[in-house]
Design a protein around this motif. Structure first.
Motif, PDB file in Angstrom:
ATOM      1  N   ILE A   1       0.834  -1.207   0.000  1.00 51.87           N
ATOM      2  CA  ILE A   1       0.000   0.000   0.000  1.00 51.87           C
ATOM      3  C   ILE A   1       0.865   1.252   0.000  1.00 51.87           C
ATOM      4  N   TYR A   2       1.947   1.255   0.807  1.00 56.47           N
ATOM      5  CA  TYR A   2       2.835   2.419   0.834  1.00 56.47           C
ATOM      6  C   TYR A   2       3.391   2.702  -0.557  1.00 56.47           C
ATOM      7  N   ARG A   3       3.839   1.665  -1.209  1.00 56.50           N
ATOM      8  CA  ARG A   3       4.438   1.845  -2.532  1.00 56.50           C
ATOM      9  C   ARG A   3       3.381   2.328  -3.536  1.00 56.50           C
ATOM     10  N   PHE A   4       2.178   1.808  -3.406  1.00 50.84           N
ATOM     11  CA  PHE A   4       1.099   2.220  -4.308  1.00 50.84           C
ATOM     12  C   PHE A   4       0.734   3.690  -4.102  1.00 50.84           C
ATOM     13  N   VAL A   5       0.596   4.111  -2.846  1.00 53.35           N
ATOM     14  CA  VAL A   5       0.127   5.464  -2.553  1.00 53.35           C
ATOM     15  C   VAL A   5       1.212   6.505  -2.825  1.00 53.35           C
ATOM     16  N   PHE A   6       2.415   6.242  -2.360  1.00 57.73           N
ATOM     17  CA  PHE A   6       3.444   7.276  -2.345  1.00 57.73           C
ATOM     18  C   PHE A   6       4.445   7.181  -3.503  1.00 57.73           C
ATOM     19  N   GLU A   7       4.378   6.108  -4.305  1.00 54.70           N
ATOM     20  CA  GLU A   7       5.348   5.972  -5.386  1.00 54.70           C
ATOM     21  C   GLU A   7       4.693   5.782  -6.747  1.00 54.70           C
ATOM     22  N   THR A   8       4.006   4.675  -6.931  1.00 49.59           N
ATOM     23  CA  THR A   8       3.592   4.287  -8.283  1.00 49.59           C
ATOM     24  C   THR A   8       2.161   4.675  -8.624  1.00 49.59           C
ATOM     25  N   GLU A   9       1.245   4.585  -7.654  1.00 50.32           N
ATOM     26  CA  GLU A   9      -0.198   4.717  -7.888  1.00 50.32           C
ATOM     27  C   GLU A   9      -0.675   3.736  -8.955  1.00 50.32           C
ATOM     28  N   ARG A  10       0.027   2.618  -9.070  1.00 50.73           N
ATOM     29  CA  ARG A  10      -0.362   1.582 -10.019  1.00 50.73           C
ATOM     30  C   ARG A  10      -0.332   0.227  -9.314  1.00 50.73           C
ATOM     31  N   HIS A  11      -1.495  -0.368  -9.197  1.00 53.98           N
ATOM     32  CA  HIS A  11      -1.586  -1.740  -8.658  1.00 53.98           C
ATOM     33  C   HIS A  11      -2.989  -2.243  -8.943  1.00 53.98           C
ATOM     34  N   ASN A  12      -3.076  -3.475  -9.408  1.00 57.41           N
ATOM     35  CA  ASN A  12      -4.370  -4.025  -9.807  1.00 57.41           C
ATOM     36  C   ASN A  12      -5.130  -4.697  -8.666  1.00 57.41           C
ATOM     37  N   GLY A  13      -4.444  -5.010  -7.562  1.00 56.68           N
ATOM     38  CA  GLY A  13      -5.075  -5.849  -6.549  1.00 56.68           C
ATOM     39  C   GLY A  13      -5.389  -5.171  -5.236  1.00 56.68           C
ATOM     40  N   VAL A  14      -5.446  -3.830  -5.212  1.00 51.35           N
ATOM     41  CA  VAL A  14      -5.709  -3.137  -3.952  1.00 51.35           C
ATOM     42  C   VAL A  14      -7.094  -3.492  -3.413  1.00 51.35           C
ATOM     43  N   ALA A  15      -8.080  -3.576  -4.291  1.00 49.99           N
ATOM     44  CA  ALA A  15      -9.444  -3.898  -3.836  1.00 49.99           C
ATOM     45  C   ALA A  15      -9.492  -5.269  -3.177  1.00 49.99           C
ATOM     46  N   GLU A  16      -8.816  -6.243  -3.776  1.00 51.77           N
ATOM     47  CA  GLU A  16      -8.822  -7.606  -3.209  1.00 51.77           C
ATOM     48  C   GLU A  16      -8.085  -7.647  -1.870  1.00 51.77           C
ATOM     49  N   LEU A  17      -6.966  -6.936  -1.758  1.00 48.56           N
ATOM     50  CA  LEU A  17      -6.224  -6.906  -0.493  1.00 48.56           C
ATOM     51  C   LEU A  17      -7.066  -6.260   0.602  1.00 48.56           C
ATOM     52  N   LEU A  18      -7.771  -5.185   0.258  1.00 46.97           N
ATOM     53  CA  LEU A  18      -8.619  -4.530   1.252  1.00 46.97           C
ATOM     54  C   LEU A  18      -9.798  -5.413   1.645  1.00 46.97           C
ATOM     55  N   GLU A  19     -10.290  -6.190   0.710  1.00 44.59           N
ATOM     56  CA  GLU A  19     -11.396  -7.100   1.036  1.00 44.59           C
ATOM     57  C   GLU A  19     -10.956  -8.151   2.050  1.00 44.59           C
ATOM     58  N   ILE A  20      -9.727  -8.627   1.898  1.00 44.86           N
ATOM     59  CA  ILE A  20      -9.179  -9.571   2.889  1.00 44.86           C
ATOM     60  C   ILE A  20      -9.069  -8.888   4.246  1.00 44.86           C
ATOM     61  N   PHE A  21      -8.532  -7.660   4.240  1.00 42.45           N
ATOM     62  CA  PHE A  21      -8.283  -6.987   5.510  1.00 42.45           C
ATOM     63  C   PHE A  21      -9.570  -6.515   6.177  1.00 42.45           C
ATOM     64  N   GLY A  22     -10.649  -6.375   5.420  1.00 42.99           N
ATOM     65  CA  GLY A  22     -11.924  -6.088   6.060  1.00 42.99           C
ATOM     66  C   GLY A  22     -12.315  -7.186   7.030  1.00 42.99           C
ATOM     67  N   SER A  23     -12.047  -8.433   6.626  1.00 45.08           N
ATOM     68  CA  SER A  23     -12.316  -9.567   7.503  1.00 45.08           C
ATOM     69  C   SER A  23     -11.278  -9.662   8.623  1.00 45.08           C
ATOM     70  N   VAL A  24     -10.033  -9.345   8.307  1.00 46.50           N
ATOM     71  CA  VAL A  24      -8.961  -9.410   9.308  1.00 46.50           C
ATOM     72  C   VAL A  24      -9.210  -8.388  10.417  1.00 46.50           C
ATOM     73  N   ILE A  25      -9.574  -7.172  10.041  1.00 51.75           N
ATOM     74  CA  ILE A  25      -9.783  -6.105  11.027  1.00 51.75           C
ATOM     75  C   ILE A  25     -10.924  -6.459  11.976  1.00 51.75           C
ATOM     76  N   SER A  26     -11.955  -7.093  11.447  1.00 53.80           N
ATOM     77  CA  SER A  26     -13.090  -7.461  12.297  1.00 53.80           C
ATOM     78  C   SER A  26     -12.693  -8.472  13.368  1.00 53.80           C
ATOM     79  N   GLY A  27     -11.565  -9.164  13.164  1.00 51.16           N
ATOM     80  CA  GLY A  27     -11.100 -10.132  14.151  1.00 51.16           C
ATOM     81  C   GLY A  27     -10.066  -9.594  15.120  1.00 51.16           C
ATOM     82  N   PHE A  28      -9.708  -8.314  15.022  1.00 48.63           N
ATOM     83  CA  PHE A  28      -8.734  -7.733  15.953  1.00 48.63           C
ATOM     84  C   PHE A  28      -9.277  -7.744  17.373  1.00 48.63           C
TER      85      PHE A  28
END
Length: 501
Positions: free
Chosen positions: A247-274
């Motif tokens: 995410i850091y590299r996507f936001v602050f360097e490239t702004e190019r990545h195809n899988g950010v939505a999928e990674l966030l979808e995983i972390f939506g479930s991960v965060i709910s388990g914190f």
């Protein structure tokens, strides 16, 4: 006599005759064994060449012919056949030419399907050798470098107007992903052994695949990474750190990545388990990774998943609301109306969860921004900002804090009633103003009086500036005196030409 006696004695066989007879006997025995093997289908164990599976031969193991079917071997040999087929599938074929090696490709796909069916049946036993072979086969087939991106836009990822790109090797990749998913989800898998092969390097290469332009591949990866996160607890901190780095590299360097939505979808479930209270590491992930994800132009591709993750954090710790809203205001779009609409929708969802105490912490900067949105020349943005008053929870907060909020938004409402071009926005403005009048008419009159006073002062300042510029223009219009061509300087009193801005 002597010759007759000697002729009756048995003659001694020669060495060549012995060798010939021994060879013919061995050939007969071999042919007999082969016929028995083919007829019975039981004696299928053969010594494999060290060129095919050197590690197995070095260990003195016996392997099964990998082209056989699982139903053609006894149960005692199925595990060896499983490992043999895994090794056989380590050969990778190129799909740029669909007609090249077609028979071999079909054979490999059939072998992969047999492996998946065997694991799905529950007959597989993942020994360390089988685990190693499975991870090796998946790594060889899946981990690869993607071709350079040639998308015309620079926003990164796919947009709604672009057709997704499909990998020509998907007929093989799909089955490999299916096998990997069944492997990491296998109930009897020994995690202590498997973590030696599903290690940090394996996970990093798996995360790199999320940049694939094939949405089918990213969907498979999403499920697999979620299962790995759930099963391999020892790898959880590493996975969170690795995703943060992406995410850091996507936001602050490239702004190019195809899988950010999928990674966030995983972390939506991960965060709910914190667990509560939230660790500092998790709060840093919110402030340093999730909130800055509002910055890229392509936020619309993953905004729904991002909002879900932010809401999950707020549900865990409502005190984080001020951090989130301040972050939203920091990255608030100025010229991108579509992003502004998304921000307003997310803001309303967050405000519905906000307590009075937290609302009071951020209401001043928040409604300054809302006032700008009320005045937006983009009618959808202006409409969306007015719709905040239709939300009962938000309206209650506004009612309780009207002494602070109304002076912030009243100038915007007044300007809309005077000169906004869109009739729908004008009607909404009148409705909001009516709500404030019913709420506290004295406060509305006080705000109107103050606004008229400020307008008067502003008009006087504007007239003073106009007169000052006129004096400057008159002074500049005088021509220099004398024919010598010299410059004549005029001293101007600073108090006379002071410009009030």
């Amino acid at each position: 006599m002597i010759k007759q006696i000697l002729s009756k004695l048995p003659r001694k066989s020669s060495k060549s005759d012995t060798l010939a007879s021994a060879g013919s006997d061995s050939n007969n025995n071999t042919n007999l064994g082969s016929s028995i093997q083919c007829s019975n289908g039981l004696n299928v164990v053969r010594r494999m060449s060290s060129a095919v599976f050197p590690s197995m031969v070095a260990a003195g193991a016996e392997a099964v012919e990998p082209h056989l079917s699982f139903k053609d071997v006894p149960n005692t040999e199925k595990q060896k056949l499983f490992v043999g087929k895994l090794n056989l599938c380590c050969v990778v074929y190129h799909f740029n030419d669909p007609d090249k090696d077609q028979a071999e490709k079909d054979s490999k796909r059939q072998a992969l399907i047999e492996l998946v069916d065997f694991v799905a049946s529950g007959s597989a036993k993942f020994s360390e050798a089988a685990i190693a072979a499975t991870c090796k086969m998946c790594a060889v087939n899946l981990f690869r470098d993607f071709p350079p991106k040639y998308r015309s836009n620079s926003t990164g990822g796919e947009t709604e107007d672009e057709e997704p790109m499909f990998d020509p090797a998907w007929s093989h990749l799909q089955v490999v992903y299916d096998l990997l998913l069944r492997f990491v989800s296998y109930s009897s898998l020994d995690v202590k052994v498997a973590k030696k092969y599903v290690d940090h390097s394996f996970i990093l290469r798996l995360l790199e695949l999320f940049d694939s332009e094939d949405p089918r591949e990213r969907d498979c990866l999403k499920t697999i990474l979620h299962r790995i996160y759930g099963k391999f607890m020892v790898h959880r901190p590493f996975v969170r750190k690795a995703v943060s780095n992406i995410i850091y590299r996507f936001v602050f360097e490239t702004e190019r990545h195809n899988g950010v939505a999928e990674l966030l979808e995983i972390f939506g479930s991960v965060i709910s388990g914190f667990a509560l209270p939230l660790k500092e590491e998790h709060k840093m992930f919110l402030s340093r990774a999730l909130i800055p994800l509002h910055k890229p132009k392509s936020v619309g591709i993953y905004h729904q998943q991002l909002t879900y993750c932010v809401v999950q954090f707020i549900e865990k710790d409502p005190k984080l609301i001020s951090v989130v809203i301040k972050g939203l205001l920091k990255y608030w779009p100025v010229t991108n109306s579509q992003k502004e609409l998304m921000f307003l929708s997310e803001l309303e969802e967050i405000l519905e969860m906000t307590s009075t105490v937290e609302f009071q912490k951020i209401m001043v900067p928040l409604f300054r921004r809302v006032g700008c949105c009320l005045n937006s020349s983009h009618f959808q943005v202006a409409e969306r900002a007015h719709f905040l008053w239709n939300n009962e929870h938000v309206f209650n907060h506004i009612t309780q804090n009207r002494q602070v909020i109304l002076p912030l938004v009243f100038p915007a409402l007044e300007r809309n009633t005077r000169n906004h071009w869109n009739q729908a926005v004008l009607n909404l403005t009148l409705n909001v103003r009516k709500m404030f009048c019913e709420m506290d008419e004295e406060l509305v009159l006080a705000c109107q009086s103050k606004l008229e006073e400020e307008d008067s002062k502003s008009s006087m300042a504007a007239e003073k500036r106009r007169l000052t510029w006129e004096r400057l223009e008159i002074a500049a219009s005088f021509q220099p005196m004398g024919g010598g061509g010299g410059n004549i300087s005029f001293l101007v009193n600073p108090a006379t030409c002071s410009v009030t801005c």
